[in-house]
Design an enzyme around this catalytic site. Structure first.
Site, short mmCIF file in Angstrom:
data_model
loop_
_atom_site.label_atom_id
_atom_site.label_comp_id
_atom_site.label_asym_id
_atom_site.label_seq_id
_atom_site.Cartn_x
_atom_site.Cartn_y
_atom_site.Cartn_z
N GLU A 149 44.98 42.34 36.76
CA GLU A 149 44.99 40.94 36.03
C GLU A 149 45.65 40.76 34.83
O GLU A 149 46.28 40.00 34.92
CB GLU A 149 43.49 40.51 36.64
CG GLU A 149 42.75 40.25 38.07
CD GLU A 149 42.23 42.05 38.12
OE1 GLU A 149 42.42 42.83 37.10
OE2 GLU A 149 42.40 42.40 39.78
N PHE A 183 37.15 38.43 37.18
CA PHE A 183 38.23 39.25 36.91
C PHE A 183 38.77 37.30 35.77
O PHE A 183 39.32 37.94 35.07
CB PHE A 183 39.04 39.31 37.91
CG PHE A 183 38.59 39.99 38.85
CD1 PHE A 183 36.97 41.14 37.92
CD2 PHE A 183 38.37 40.20 39.92
CE1 PHE A 183 36.57 41.61 38.74
CE2 PHE A 183 37.60 41.58 40.91
CZ PHE A 183 36.87 42.07 40.78
N HIS A 216 30.72 41.45 40.56
CA HIS A 216 31.35 40.09 41.10
C HIS A 216 31.46 38.76 40.35
O HIS A 216 31.61 37.95 41.58
CB HIS A 216 32.11 40.26 42.42
CG HIS A 216 33.18 40.98 42.70
ND1 HIS A 216 32.23 42.86 42.26
CD2 HIS A 216 33.92 41.54 43.16
CE1 HIS A 216 33.78 43.37 42.78
NE2 HIS A 216 34.37 42.77 43.28
#
Lengths: 310, 274
Positions: free
Chosen positions: A55, A80, A118
């Site tokens: 990323e 992310f 997440h």
């Protein structure tokens, strides 16, 4: 109510934009299938780039593409987008005054079975701290499509937060949207409920219906743009109702609740105030229903909060 | 290159060093070591290799340089001033409040700076993006990028290394300024890099190793890189940190060093006396 996948609205809009403007490019970090942009890659194979599971580099490359005159849309999970590439988005994109659009999917409890690792409760707080960045959380497929389009038209960095799955269609396709403008979905004189994102706007509407049965008339505001925040609407409805509830699918401190408290206090508008949001906790696994209960992100909690201000 | 051309470029490199020492000495502190080690390359790029126009710093088809080791900004500022992007007098405004010349490179403040850098590892990703963007626009220019050897500790460098090879960015030439030192000590003591050449080769790059203070060798490598199709180029430059700055040459402490105008004057005299 009619529903549509948010990712489908995102990808379709990108394809339309891609047809109109050859400068539009798409970047992904091994989540092209998840975010729906595989269809863009099919339509424009030369303008879609998978950076692999990297990323930070994806956002760095997006910044370079912008420096070379392209208009990059980069997407990854919100966890992310906020945490893994914050320095790159901060410096290579924003500080460098480039034109990078970053999309964070699976906001808050919509990360469900992916769990605490997440589950971005913090991305909005982080993004708010970047000077000049526009921070948007569209509430339905129509507002998402329109705000993706507005983002492409604007020179400057934008963070767009969106769930991937289906969301109720709240607006007619002809509705117009502007960055920095909210929408008043319902008018009531007793309390103003400011909600951000598809999940919380939906809960806020349900809460307003419940409050009506209990004799409390609620306004519901679809905030859409956390930054810039629509202060005209905020101040007007806060003055009118004297009671404000903020609702967000993330940390109650530092995000929408924080922003509203800051601006109203600074403006000297005396109100009663309650925040619906996560209270300094990490996420965990579960169904979305379980997680909404677990973190207090429900219509019932919003009703209770509004009634507590009466 | 002819002897005269080499001598001219060496003269430019000396001017870059003199102006950099002067600017940092005038301020009293700065990243002198990594600026000195890369001065020869900057002279070669801007006075021979790069197709740029100081009167049109944002020309779309210009060659570009991303100085990923952004703390070497002062050497690049001296180079850009000599090239005519802005007056030489600006150099003494380094890091003064409101200056156009901040410690680390800023594309919005300084004419001729192609990318904002400073957080190590980020510039090489941006260079990949510029090379890719140029390819999309059918712009045939070259993108140069300079990273430090200490900077190779950053994971992002290797993410970008994979990306550049995967997307066959053959208009990208990256240099490692291998001066063997980072802030806390020698690179082999702080974080051993092993064989950088083997690493970059394994990542799919065309790799060359040359003396970073030898104009002819560097020029040859840059020319060979330009002929390489289908993969990005890495030129590892063996350099001396603080090269040409008598007080700090070869010293770890030269990374960010305090010295005043008097010391700068002495160092410049020594440099010019050689």
């Amino acid at each position: 109510m009619e529903k549509k996948e948010m990712r489908a609205a995102y990808a379709e809009t990108l394809i339309e934009l891609g047809r109109e403007n050859p400068d539009i490019v798409v970047l992904e970090a091994d989540l092209m299938r998840a975010t729906g942009t595989a269809s863009f890659a099919k339509a424009f194979p030369d303008r879609a780039f998978n950076a692999g599971v990297a990323e930070a580099n994806m956002v760095g490359v997006a910044s370079g593409l912008s420096a070379a005159g392209r208009i990059p849309f980069a997407a990854t999970f919100g966890s992310f987008a906020g945490r893994r590439d914050y320095d790159q988005f901060f410096l290579s994109a924003n500080y460098a005054r480039l034109n990078v659009k970053l999309v964070g999917t699976d906001p808050g409890v919509t990360a469900k079975y992916n769990g605490g690792t997440h589950m971005p409760f913090e991305d909005l707080v982080l993004m708010r701290a970047i000077p000049g960045l526009c921070v948007l959380e569209p509430s339905d497929p129509v507002s998402l499509a329109a705000l993706v389009r507005r983002s492409a038209e604007l020179y400057g960095c934008v963070y767009i937060r969106m769930p991937r799955g289906s969301a109720d269609i709240l607006y007619p396709s002809s509705e117009s949207f502007e960055i920095g403008k909210s929408k008043v979905l319902r008018r009531g004189k007793d309390v103003a409920i400011f909600a951000l994102g598809a999940l919380m706007v939906g809960e806020a509407i349900k809460a307003a219906e419940g409050l009506a049965l209990r004799g409390m008339a609620a306004s519901v505001i679809d905030v859409l743009s956390l930054k810039p925040l629509d202060l005209d609407t905020l101040f007007a409805l806060a003055r009118e109702t004297g009671r404000v509830v903020s609702c967000e699918n993330g940390q109650a401190s530092g995000g929408l609740g924080g922003a509203i408290a800051e601006y109203l206090l600074e403006e000297g508008i005396p109100i009663k105030f309650a925040r619906i949001g996560v209270r300094d906790e990490f996420g965990e696994v579960g169904t979305q229903e379980y997680l909404q209960e677990r973190f207090g992100l429900t219509a019932r909690k919003i009703e209770e909060a509004a009634l507590s201000l009466a | 290159m002819t002897k005269d051309q080499v001598a001219e470029l060496e003269g430019r490199a000396k001017e870059i060093r003199v102006l950099t020492i002067d600017a940092i000495g005038h301020l009293g502190v700065g990243h002198i070591g990594g600026a000195m080690s890369v001065a020869d390359l900057l002279a070669l790029l801007y006075f021979r290799r790069m197709d740029v126009d100081p009167k049109d710093p944002r020309r779309a088809d210009r060659d570009q340089l991303v100085l990923s080791k952004g703390h070497a900004g002062p050497a690049l500022y001296a180079t850009l001033a000599l090239k005519g992007y802005f007056p030489i007098e600006w150099l003494r405004t380094l890091n003064v409040g409101g200056t156009a010349l901040p410690s680390h490179c800023d594309r919005n403040r300084t004419p001729g700076i192609d990318m904002t850098t400073g957080s190590l590892g980020q510039g090489i990703s941006a260079a990949c993006g510029i090379a890719l963007g140029n390819r999309l626009a059918s712009v045939g220019s070259r993108v140069y990028c300079v990273i430090g050897d200490g900077e190779c500790d950053e994971g992002q460098v290797w993410e970008a290394a994979m990306f550049a090879a995967h997307y066959k960015l053959d208009r990208l030439t990256t240099f490692v300024d291998r001066n063997g030192m980072q802030i806390d000590g020698r690179t082999d003591e702080i974080m051993a890099l092993g064989s950088l050449a083997a690493k970059w080769r394994a990542f799919g790059w065309f790799v060359q190793e040359v003396d970073g203070h030898d104009m002819g060798a560097m020029d040859g490598a840059i020319g060979a890189a330009a002929l390489e199709l289908g993969r990005p180029s890495m030129i590892i430059l063996d350099t001396i940190k603080g090269k040409g700055f008598s007080i700090g040459e070869g010293k770890v402490e030269s990374h960010n060093m305090s010295f005043g105008a008097e010391e700068a004057k002495k160092a410049i005299a020594a440099l010019e006396g050689r």
